[in-house]
Scaffold this motif. Structure first.
Motif, mmCIF file in Angstrom:
data_model
loop_
_atom_site.group_PDB
_atom_site.id
_atom_site.type_symbol
_atom_site.label_atom_id
_atom_site.label_comp_id
_atom_site.label_asym_id
_atom_site.label_seq_id
_atom_site.Cartn_x
_atom_site.Cartn_y
_atom_site.Cartn_z
ATOM 1 N N THR A 353 0.834 -1.206 0.000
ATOM 2 C CA THR A 353 0.000 0.000 0.000
ATOM 3 C C THR A 353 0.866 1.252 0.000
ATOM 4 N N GLN A 354 1.845 1.303 0.887
ATOM 5 C CA GLN A 354 2.698 2.483 1.010
ATOM 6 C C GLN A 354 3.530 2.715 -0.253
ATOM 7 N N ALA A 355 4.134 1.654 -0.782
ATOM 8 C CA ALA A 355 5.003 1.818 -1.948
ATOM 9 C C ALA A 355 4.213 2.205 -3.191
ATOM 10 N N THR A 356 2.983 1.711 -3.319
ATOM 11 C CA THR A 356 2.153 2.098 -4.456
ATOM 12 C C THR A 356 1.841 3.584 -4.403
ATOM 13 N N GLU A 357 1.452 4.067 -3.234
ATOM 14 C CA GLU A 357 1.157 5.491 -3.082
ATOM 15 C C GLU A 357 2.357 6.333 -3.503
ATOM 16 N N GLU A 358 3.542 5.989 -2.998
ATOM 17 C CA GLU A 358 4.717 6.800 -3.306
ATOM 18 C C GLU A 358 5.128 6.673 -4.776
ATOM 19 N N ALA A 359 5.000 5.487 -5.353
ATOM 20 C CA ALA A 359 5.361 5.306 -6.757
ATOM 21 C C ALA A 359 4.536 6.206 -7.662
ATOM 22 N N ILE A 360 3.248 6.352 -7.364
ATOM 23 C CA ILE A 360 2.387 7.211 -8.177
ATOM 24 C C ILE A 360 2.795 8.671 -8.027
ATOM 25 N N VAL A 361 3.106 9.094 -6.809
ATOM 26 C CA VAL A 361 3.551 10.476 -6.610
ATOM 27 C C VAL A 361 4.901 10.706 -7.291
ATOM 28 N N ASN A 362 5.774 9.704 -7.271
ATOM 29 C CA ASN A 362 7.045 9.826 -7.983
ATOM 30 C C ASN A 362 6.828 10.006 -9.479
ATOM 31 N N ALA A 363 5.835 9.302 -10.043
ATOM 32 C CA ALA A 363 5.518 9.479 -11.460
ATOM 33 C C ALA A 363 5.073 10.910 -11.741
ATOM 34 N N LEU A 364 4.238 11.457 -10.867
ATOM 35 C CA LEU A 364 3.760 12.831 -11.025
ATOM 36 C C LEU A 364 4.898 13.842 -10.920
ATOM 37 N N VAL A 365 5.762 13.666 -9.937
ATOM 38 C CA VAL A 365 6.843 14.620 -9.699
ATOM 39 C C VAL A 365 7.867 14.587 -10.833
ATOM 40 N N ALA A 366 8.149 13.402 -11.357
ATOM 41 C CA ALA A 366 9.179 13.269 -12.390
ATOM 42 C C ALA A 366 8.719 13.761 -13.756
ATOM 43 N N ALA A 367 7.439 13.611 -14.051
ATOM 44 C CA ALA A 367 6.938 13.967 -15.376
ATOM 45 C C ALA A 367 6.798 15.477 -15.514
#
Length: 401
Positions: A353-367
């Motif tokens: 749960t935690q890693a999925t949340e952060e992975a999605i935010v990482n996608a947003l921040v990087a793009a």
């Protein structure tokens, strides 16, 4: 149009930044692995091939092109052994191959592919060709998709089997490039530019350490419900940095409205387009347990406010790289894997749960902001404004280097 590609690629690469969510001071729960990536799971390798070419008005079969392929090797590119896998269909407006084999045997064969909606067949064929050459037999791979039609000439079928082979050949361990790369090149996330993101967590169960890693291709989400670290970011940015198109390029671009400098006259598309979430772990788990882990990835998506809209294909895959031969269809010996007891599995659920949340935010921040077909423009989430919103809600950590 094709002659303009090198300059366009350079211009787009120049706009990319290496920042990740934690670099901005966004707080997350749990202990990340060394790279905070799915490649923290021993053996996992990621390969990507990015296609960015052309600009201006859409000409089907020519461009502009904003697409690519991302592949995941659960055991690395030199190890053909299958792994136990699990699956969860949160909303089925999308496609993922290999599901019948997953449902009957609980197994993922060979590399996993993620790409564009109209590239499922080509990526499947490319993986079969590659595995036939390198492993001696073609696998029946898992291939999943999300839709890039706002920015990409999706009806031009620019992904080929060779594109997938190039991604497979590029596979490696170590840091994973995020944002507008690979299969995530033309994707949109909560009304901002989206794409590929990854994260990991390390947990301890009965004195043993295990890693849970996630990689996502985010192309989903309703802007108004977006919450980051619990703060209502989507509401705060509901009237700015909205998707739009440049009227100097084309007279229209689907549902999008003409651009202003800050995107204040744009319009957020509905919750559509899909998200693919892949969870890997070195914890010894059986297929039914991995189905349960896949369902927890959906909870990580929900933490960001998603309600999994009707037009979004939200599909979750999980796998375990625990050593030992899995019980495949030709297995003639008992499997040596001793799974984690269900009464002790909660740390794995929490980590997914935690890693999925952060992975999605990482996608947003990087793009970062990208222009595409017919001058369509999707803004990257503004880092300074995001930090200001989080600070307002007491959800910003100090940044230490």
């Amino acid at each position: 149009m094709r002659n303009a590609a090198p300059l366009l690629v350079l211009a787009l690469v120049a706009t990319q930044v290496s920042a990740r969510a934690r670099d901005l001071g966004i707080p997350f729960e749990g202990v990340p692995g060394r790279l905070n990536s799915i490649t923290d799971v021993g053996g996992v390798e990621i390969g990507q091939r990015t296609l960015i070419e052309g600009e201006g008005a859409l000409k089907v079969g020519v461009g502009p092109v904003r697409t690519g392929v991302t592949v995941i090797f659960p055991r690395g590119h030199a190890d053909p052994r299958p792994v136990y896998g699990g699956f969860f269909d949160l909303n089925g407006n999308g496609e993922m191959t290999g599901r019948s084999y997953l449902e009957d045997f609980g197994i993922v064969q060979g590399p996993i592919g993620i790409s564009d909606t109209n590239a499922i067949g080509q990526v499947y064929a490319g993986i079969q060709q590659w595995t036939s050459k390198h492993f001696g037999a073609a696998t029946w791979p898992v291939v999943a998709e999300t839709w890039s039609g706002y920015l990409n000439d999706i009806e031009g079928f620019h992904i080929t089997g060779e594109t997938a082979v190039a991604a497979l050949d590029n596979a490696k361990t170590g840091p994973v490039e995020e944002g507008s790369v690979g299969g995530g090149t033309g994707m949109v996330c909560f009304g901002f530019k989206g794409g590929i993101g990854t994260a990991s967590r390390v947990v301890s169960i009965e004195g043993k350490s295990y890693t849970v890693g996630v990689i996502v291709q985010c192309n989903t989400g309703d802007r108004k419900v977006l919450r980051i670290a619990g703060a209502p970011v989507g509401q705060a940015l509901a009237k700015r940095w909205l998707p739009c198109f440049d009227p100097k390029v084309a007279a229209s671009a689907g549902r999008l409205k003409p651009c202003t400098a800050d995107g204040s006259r744009g319009e957020t598309p509905p919750d559509q387009g899909s998200i693919i979430i892949v969870v890997g772990t070195d914890a010894p788990l059986m297929p039914e347990q991995l189905n349960r882990v896949a369902r927890r990835a959906a909870m990580g998506l929900a933490r960001l406010g998603s309600y999994s809209g009707n037009s979004s294909g939200d599909l979750m895959l999980s796998f375990s790289t625990a050593p030992g031969e899995v019980n495949h269809e030709d297995q003639d010996r008992p499997s040596p894997i001793t799974p984690i007891a269900n009464a002790r599995i909660d740390p794995i659920f929490e980590a997914a749960t935690q890693a999925t949340e952060e992975a999605i935010v990482n996608a947003l921040v990087a793009a970062r902001t990208m222009n595409g077909a017919n001058g369509a423009r999707f803004f990257g989430i503004p880092h300074d404004e995001l930090r200001a919103i989080l600070k307002r809600y007491n959800r910003l950590e100090s940044i230490t280097k």
